[in-house]
Design an enzyme around this catalytic site. Structure first.
Site, PDB file in Angstrom:
ATOM      1  N   HIS A  37       0.811  -1.217   0.000  1.00 49.87           N
ATOM      2  CA  HIS A  37       0.000   0.000   0.000  1.00 49.87           C
ATOM      3  C   HIS A  37       0.845   1.268   0.000  1.00 49.87           C
ATOM      4  O   HIS A  37       1.861   1.377   0.670  1.00 49.87           O
ATOM      5  CB  HIS A  37      -1.024  -0.013   1.142  1.00 49.87           C
TER       6      HIS A  37
ATOM      7  N   ASP B 265       5.666   2.206   6.843  1.00 56.42           N
ATOM      8  CA  ASP B 265       4.420   1.468   6.663  1.00 56.42           C
ATOM      9  C   ASP B 265       3.565   2.213   5.649  1.00 56.42           C
ATOM     10  O   ASP B 265       2.892   3.181   6.019  1.00 56.42           O
ATOM     11  CB  ASP B 265       3.714   1.350   8.011  1.00 56.42           C
TER      12      ASP B 265
ATOM     13  N   GLU C 224      -5.232   1.562   2.407  1.00 60.73           N
ATOM     14  CA  GLU C 224      -5.085   0.388   3.269  1.00 60.73           C
ATOM     15  C   GLU C 224      -5.265   0.755   4.734  1.00 60.73           C
ATOM     16  O   GLU C 224      -5.856  -0.009   5.511  1.00 60.73           O
ATOM     17  CB  GLU C 224      -3.702  -0.251   3.046  1.00 60.73           C
ATOM     18  N   GLU C 225      -4.756   1.924   5.104  1.00 64.06           N
ATOM     19  CA  GLU C 225      -4.763   2.316   6.518  1.00 64.06           C
ATOM     20  C   GLU C 225      -6.165   2.625   7.049  1.00 64.06           C
ATOM     21  O   GLU C 225      -6.355   2.759   8.255  1.00 64.06           O
ATOM     22  CB  GLU C 225      -3.854   3.533   6.728  1.00 64.06           C
TER      23      GLU C 225
ATOM     24  N   ASP D 299       4.227  -6.010   3.480  1.00 65.28           N
ATOM     25  CA  ASP D 299       3.893  -4.985   4.471  1.00 65.28           C
ATOM     26  C   ASP D 299       4.824  -5.135   5.667  1.00 65.28           C
ATOM     27  O   ASP D 299       5.564  -6.119   5.779  1.00 65.28           O
ATOM     28  CB  ASP D 299       2.431  -5.119   4.912  1.00 65.28           C
TER      29      ASP D 299
ATOM     30  N   HIS E 254       3.674   3.177  13.080  1.00 66.65           N
ATOM     31  CA  HIS E 254       2.715   4.284  13.204  1.00 66.65           C
ATOM     32  C   HIS E 254       3.247   5.417  14.081  1.00 66.65           C
ATOM     33  O   HIS E 254       2.489   6.092  14.773  1.00 66.65           O
ATOM     34  CB  HIS E 254       1.350   3.797  13.704  1.00 66.65           C
TER      35      HIS E 254
END
Length: 334
Positions: A65, A167, A197-198, A220, A306
């Protein structure tokens, strides 16, 4: 093996502004980088970038992603402070005091209301300060619905990479470099750089429906268990790419998982097995497409996911590129 990486490209990929729902800049960069190495390339209605290396065999969809987590402005007060909501998974403790940047280059810092205890910290107590004194001044720079992301320059040395958006820009980087390495494959390969995606694995769902692949593989990041008093997990930075067994969105198909292990062993590529007790990837959507798609995940061990300082190991990235290419060059046993 040599662990030389294209650090200039990696830096550019990690630095570009492209939160969920606004992936245009990273999509353009990736398209320019790979267009000479694929047979077909197009952007679908939702914004996924789909690149095909034509083959006569079954269809394999490889997904990573493009989007990153961010913050969306919901309100601007009379003194020019910005309230926001999350776009993807945000921790209030991580957000506090971080610098953020908007697409137009406006930079701010995340502040908080007076708190009696940090235990009371929530996203609702946070605001973004762009240095404005009035609502009118702030509105010249930022509008309701605008999105910002963490602002921090990537650090790449001979051992590690530290940056926001690892990410899953690192997965995209690995896909790009694997595309360049693959000469022949027994498969019809579809490399999909997915959107959103998130916020719910959305781009993988629509693109997988269109492609209707026979097999699916996501690239990922995954968490590690190698920091002090971390949640117990058998994944460490520097021990090689992680071959997923399960996460909350997927029980990896044994056929795909075993194929990955076989190729790692055959080519002496270090690897580790991953059992993730939370989270998910694009394969969570791919494997449920139409009548079902046998799917797996190759994960890149990453600390501090994150945050503005996600960390990967250079050797894990290099070995992931090599293993991705070998996985796609070899026939999956029926």
């Amino acid at each position: 093996m040599s662990y030389s990486l294209n650090k200039e490209l990696l830096t550019e990929i990690l630095s570009i502004f492209s939160p969920s729902g606004n992936e245009g800049l990273i999509r353009h960069l990736i398209e320019e980088e790979i267009k000479d190495y694929v047979d077909e390339i197009h952007t679908d209605a939702l914004g996924n970038l789909i690149a095909r290396k034509k083959g006569n065999g079954r269809k394999v969809m490889v997904a990573g992603h493009m989007d990153q987590i961010g913050m969306m402005i919901t309100y601007i007060d009379d003194h020019g402070f910005l309230r926001f909501t999350n776009v993807g998974g945000l921790s209030p403790a991580v957000c506090y005091s971080q610098r953020v940047i908007f697409e137009n280059g406006t930079i701010g810092v995340v502040g908080t209301e007076k708190l009696d205890s940090l235990k009371d910290l929530t996203l609702e107590k946070l605001f973004i300060d762009i240095g404005a004194s009035t609502r009118e001044e702030a509105e010249k720079l930022v509008s309701i619905g605008d999105t910002c992301v963490y602002y921090s320059e990537p650090l790449i040395d001979d051992k590690k990479v530290i940056s926001p958006a690892m990410d899953d820009r690192i997965g995209c980087f690995i896909m790009i470099e694997a595309i360049k390495k693959i000469n022949e494959s027994p498969y019809d390969l579809y490399f999909v750089f997915t959107v959103q995606e998130e916020v719910g694995i959305r781009g993988a769902k629509t693109s997988a429906y269109a492609i209707n692949p026979d097999y699916g593989i996501a690239l990922d990041v995954t968490s590690t268990g190698d920091t002090p008093k971390a949640k117990t997990m058998a994944v460490k930075l520097g021990n090689g790419p992680a071959i997923k067994v399960r996460d909350n969105s997927l029980l990896c198909h044994p056929k795909i998982k075993n194929h990955m292990v076989k190729q790692a062993k055959a080519h002496n590529i270090p690897y580790q097995m991953e059992v993730l007790e939370f989270g998910g990837t694009d394969s969570g959507s791919i494997h449920l497409t139409r009548e079902g798609v046998p799917s797996g995940v190759l994960s890149i061990p990453t600390r501090y996911i994150h945050t503005d300082c996600e960390m990967c190991h250079i050797t894990d990235i290099a070995n992931s590129i090599e293993l991705t290419a070998k996985i796609l060059e070899a026939e999956i046993e029926a």
